[in-house]
Design a protein around this motif. Sequence first.
Motif, short mmCIF file in Angstrom:
data_model
loop_
_atom_site.label_atom_id
_atom_site.label_comp_id
_atom_site.label_asym_id
_atom_site.label_seq_id
_atom_site.Cartn_x
_atom_site.Cartn_y
_atom_site.Cartn_z
N TRP A 186 37.46 -28.13 -3.19
CA TRP A 186 37.55 -27.39 -4.42
C TRP A 186 37.39 -25.88 -4.20
CZ3 TRP A 186 39.31 -28.17 -9.37
CH2 TRP A 186 38.99 -27.12 -10.21
N VAL A 187 36.09 -25.55 -3.27
CA VAL A 187 36.00 -24.18 -2.88
C VAL A 187 37.05 -23.66 -2.37
CG1 VAL A 187 34.41 -22.76 -1.72
CG2 VAL A 187 33.57 -24.70 -3.52
N VAL A 188 37.66 -24.57 -1.06
CA VAL A 188 38.62 -24.11 0.00
C VAL A 188 39.92 -23.67 -0.76
CG1 VAL A 188 39.93 -24.63 1.94
CG2 VAL A 188 37.38 -25.02 1.82
N LEU A 189 40.31 -24.92 -1.77
CA LEU A 189 41.54 -24.63 -2.31
C LEU A 189 41.43 -23.49 -3.38
CD1 LEU A 189 42.44 -28.35 -3.15
CD2 LEU A 189 43.76 -26.78 -1.81
N GLY A 190 40.38 -23.15 -3.93
CA GLY A 190 40.05 -22.10 -4.65
C GLY A 190 40.53 -20.92 -4.18
N ARG A 191 40.01 -20.64 -2.89
CA ARG A 191 40.26 -19.38 -2.10
C ARG A 191 41.57 -19.31 -1.62
NH1 ARG A 191 34.51 -19.01 1.67
NH2 ARG A 191 33.26 -18.75 -0.02
N ALA A 192 42.03 -20.50 -1.27
CA ALA A 192 43.41 -20.50 -0.77
C ALA A 192 44.41 -20.12 -1.85
CB ALA A 192 43.91 -21.74 0.02
N LEU A 193 44.28 -20.71 -3.02
CA LEU A 193 45.21 -20.36 -4.02
C LEU A 193 44.64 -19.31 -4.92
CD1 LEU A 193 45.47 -23.97 -5.53
CD2 LEU A 193 47.05 -22.70 -4.01
N ARG A 194 43.78 -18.24 -4.60
CA ARG A 194 43.49 -17.28 -5.17
C ARG A 194 44.58 -16.16 -5.13
NH1 ARG A 194 38.18 -14.78 -3.50
NH2 ARG A 194 37.48 -17.13 -4.27
N PRO A 195 45.35 -15.88 -3.71
CA PRO A 195 46.42 -15.21 -4.01
C PRO A 195 47.45 -15.46 -5.09
CG PRO A 195 45.59 -15.35 -1.73
CD PRO A 195 44.91 -16.42 -2.75
N VAL A 196 47.78 -16.93 -5.15
CA VAL A 196 48.73 -17.39 -5.90
C VAL A 196 48.31 -17.00 -7.28
CG1 VAL A 196 50.18 -19.44 -6.75
CG2 VAL A 196 49.13 -19.33 -4.33
#
Length: 450
Positions: A186-196
Amino acid sequence: MSVRPRGPGWRGRSLRLHLTVLTSGLLCAALVAGAVALTTVLSTSRVAALHDVVTARTATVAELAAGDRLPSTLPVQEPGEIAQLLDADGHVLATSPNASATLPLLDAGPLADLRPAGDGVAVTTAATGYDQEALVAARATTFRGEPATVVASVPLGEVRGLVRALRLSLVVVVPVLTLLLAWTIWVVLGRALRPVDQMRRAAAEVARSGGPGSLPVPHADDEIAALARTLNEMLDRLETSAARQRTFVADAAHELRSPLAALRTSVDVARAHPESYGTGELAADLEREVLRMQALVDDLLLLARVGSAPTVRTDVDLGSLARDVAAMPRTGAPVTVVGSGAGLGQAASLGRVVRNLVDNAARHAATRVLVTVADGAVVVEDDGRGIAEADRERVFERFVRLDDAREREAGGSGLGLAIAREVAREQAGDVLLGVSELGGLRAELVVPRR
């Protein structure tokens, strides 16, 4: 077209939640499968090891009994391991130190069922006089000339207890690991999808404002950054297209006022003074203004279409194209074409550029227009007054007339050079202005070579 908002169901949840649940579920299934496989392997391998122990123990004791070399107590090594030598009636002849000399491992009935034929060994799982569940091995032998049976056992309670403890621990560990992994994902995806999400917010702001804008490009040169750059290029093209539409509307509204006003004046004069304004004179005046409006609208539409479709460039004979343009009827100075050459582009578009340059030169030339053709270039020169260096870029702007009265009188709309440059740049070329050796303007069309 409106976009349907996401519903409250599973499909309406975020991509981040979908990926987290899906990945965590797959990891949980993998952990469960691994836990089952681990306990199965451990149980099987431990039972196999104990099988080898009791089999080897019966072989050792049988050899000692047959050779009448039995020690006072039979040797054992594994915790809880018991070894006994029983006679044909099931009485204990010898035993390990951790078993009774009067209590056999197996009663006569189970022993008879287990006793193997010949020199083989039989192994089974059964309850003994000492354990509720044990791995038991039996082997036939002789002792002092009499038939006897060697029986060895190891308890399975320890193995079962170990497996149960391991399974219990895994029941606790697997959910904890699953939750930990889910939180990490959840945390990693949040950071990865932040630019999106930032791109989405920027796109929503552009949609709300209805004006120009761009999406933030992440610092990392990854797929999301490439997507952001591609979307920004798309937004730039959309803004360029919208700007062309706005310019077209503004230009049309501005430039059509004069011919429409002239038409309105002619009609009003003809209506007010029909006896002095004949039909022929009225038709001539109306025709002149209508033709002027038609040429203006055609030029505006051409400018609006520039860049709206992909360009397919082919080999073009620039010499033949220039001679065709020179042969067109026009007023003004005569046109001479010299040289030959070729270039890449669309023949119709390049022909329009050359025609505009030649028409412009013919209107302003004093006595002659010279067109020189070479590979990748068409140069149009005249012996007119030329254009001052300070005005050579300004004349490419729409509706710019350095001599407004003369342009209107000659039929110009102020769009000829603007069209020439935009069409040339659409063909990956350009139009450049300079001083001609004839004394007037030198206009050069440059296009890619073969």
